[in-house]
Write an enzyme that holds these catalytic residues in place. Structure first.
Site, PDB file in Angstrom:
ATOM      1  N   GLU A   1       0.839  -1.201   0.000  1.00  0.00           N
ATOM      2  CA  GLU A   1       0.000   0.000   0.000  1.00  0.00           C
ATOM      3  C   GLU A   1       0.876   1.255   0.000  1.00  0.00           C
ATOM      4  O   GLU A   1       1.852   1.340   0.732  1.00  0.00           O
ATOM      5  CB  GLU A   1      -0.901  -0.011   1.241  1.00  0.00           C
ATOM      6  CG  GLU A   1      -1.870   1.163   1.314  1.00  0.00           C
ATOM      7  CD  GLU A   1      -2.689   1.171   2.599  1.00  0.00           C
ATOM      8  OE1 GLU A   1      -3.767   1.797   2.613  1.00  0.00           O
ATOM      9  OE2 GLU A   1      -2.250   0.562   3.600  1.00  0.00           O
TER      10      GLU A   1
ATOM     11  N   LYS B   1      -9.903   2.170  -2.513  1.00  0.00           N
ATOM     12  CA  LYS B   1     -10.180   1.680  -1.160  1.00  0.00           C
ATOM     13  C   LYS B   1     -11.496   2.244  -0.633  1.00  0.00           C
ATOM     14  O   LYS B   1     -11.708   3.458  -0.640  1.00  0.00           O
ATOM     15  CB  LYS B   1      -9.011   2.088  -0.250  1.00  0.00           C
ATOM     16  CG  LYS B   1      -9.089   1.616   1.185  1.00  0.00           C
ATOM     17  CD  LYS B   1      -7.803   2.025   1.896  1.00  0.00           C
ATOM     18  CE  LYS B   1      -7.760   1.567   3.339  1.00  0.00           C
ATOM     19  NZ  LYS B   1      -6.475   1.945   3.978  1.00  0.00           N
TER      20      LYS B   1
ATOM     21  N   CYS C   1      -5.835  -2.886   2.528  1.00  0.00           N
ATOM     22  CA  CYS C   1      -5.573  -2.727   3.955  1.00  0.00           C
ATOM     23  C   CYS C   1      -6.826  -2.843   4.816  1.00  0.00           C
ATOM     24  O   CYS C   1      -7.368  -3.935   4.988  1.00  0.00           O
ATOM     25  CB  CYS C   1      -4.839  -1.412   4.205  1.00  0.00           C
ATOM     26  SG  CYS C   1      -4.000  -1.359   5.819  1.00  0.00           S
TER      27      CYS C   1
END
Length: 289
Positions: A52, A126, A164
């Site tokens: 990330e 995300k 994540c």
């Protein structure tokens, strides 16, 4: 029918302290990761994923405006263009997490999927954005994703991306499965402490529930000046049964390489009929606010 694929996951320390100029860090980290991608290709990897926000430190450890300078347009920005050229040169599918700017003041935590011929296939943004201790101040930098849960047909198979903090939410992991994902990559930046025990619990559970391969990537090291905790590496690949195929070290730069057989997905789904036995008509309460 066997469908062998060699996967590479890249975990790395940051080259500089976060006190250094952002542009200097970015160029050094890009150079470092190009070398690691070349190493992955030399080891025969057909697909590789970076961590990330790979070209910087984990800058959401603080809230400062100058980190906006790391953002780029996708796919027209220089890093995506470089990675398209790199994918073509190495003949390797790439998953490339980048800090994206869509327009002035609108930013996303994004990952591109690039095919082995250098074709940019698309991006995932995300969805779930944390803002919590000990230093994950991401709402200062990112809007929640708005592109759904796309799956990309690559030269090695159907690829989905989760990023994540998304890993704590099974709903999106299920959407990726329903959309046809065979391999899901989760590039991350997570530190030792509260959630470390979940690192090897939640994502294998996603792999089992959705019967696909799950690849989790985490950076390594303690990043100054913030020192919010140890990024504990341990990137791994698990199979549709939730079994660990390969796991990286806790504290070293590493290209984790493993061979998987995508044919296993059909084998597992023929035994465990989770998709057949779903009852979506009973899940409406999940959508209630």
């Amino acid at each position: 029918m066997k469908r062998p694929v060699r996967i590479g996951l890249i975990q790395a320390t940051c080259t500089h302290s976060g006190d250094a100029p952002p542009d200097e860090i970015k160029q050094a980290m890009i150079a470092k990761h190009i070398a690691l991608l070349e190493d992955a290709a030399a080891k025969g990897c057909q697909i590789a994923c970076l961590q990330e926000l790979f070209y910087g430190p984990y800058f959401p450890a603080e809230q400062k405006l100058h980190w906006y300078r790391l953002s780029e347009h996708i796919p027209d920005g220089p890093t995506t263009q470089l990675m398209m050229e790199t994918a073509r040169r190495l003949g390797m599918v790439l998953i490339v997490p980048i800090y994206e700017v869509e327009q002035t003041g609108v930013y996303y935590n994004t990952a591109s999927v690039i095919d082995s011929d250098g074709t940019w296939l698309g991006k995932y943004r995300k969805h779930h954005i944390p803002h919590c201790l000990p230093g994950f101040w991401e709402k200062f930098y990112f809007r929640p994703g708005n592109l759904g849960y796309p799956v990309f047909q690559t030269s090695v198979g159907k690829v989905g991306v989760y990023i994540c903090y998304d890993r704590h939410y099974p709903e999106g992991a299920r959407c990726l499965g329903l959309n046809g994902a065979e391999i899901v990559f989760n590039p991350s930046a997570t530190v030792a402490g509260l959630s470390e025990y979940l690192w090897k619990l939640e994502q294998p559970a996603h792999a089992v529930a959705n019967q696909y391969f799950l690849c989790a990537i985490n950076r390594v090291g303690t990043e100054k000046p913030w020192e919010i905790g140890e990024f504990y590496g341990q990137s791994y690949i698990c199979d549709p049964r939730g079994q660990f195929v390969a796991t990286a070290s806790r504290d070293k730069d590493e290209v984790l390489v493993a061979d998987v057989d995508l044919g296993m997905i059909q084998e597992v789904r023929d035994v465990w009929q989770f998709y057949r036995d779903r009852r979506p008509e009973t899940y409406s309460e999940v959508l209630d606010e």
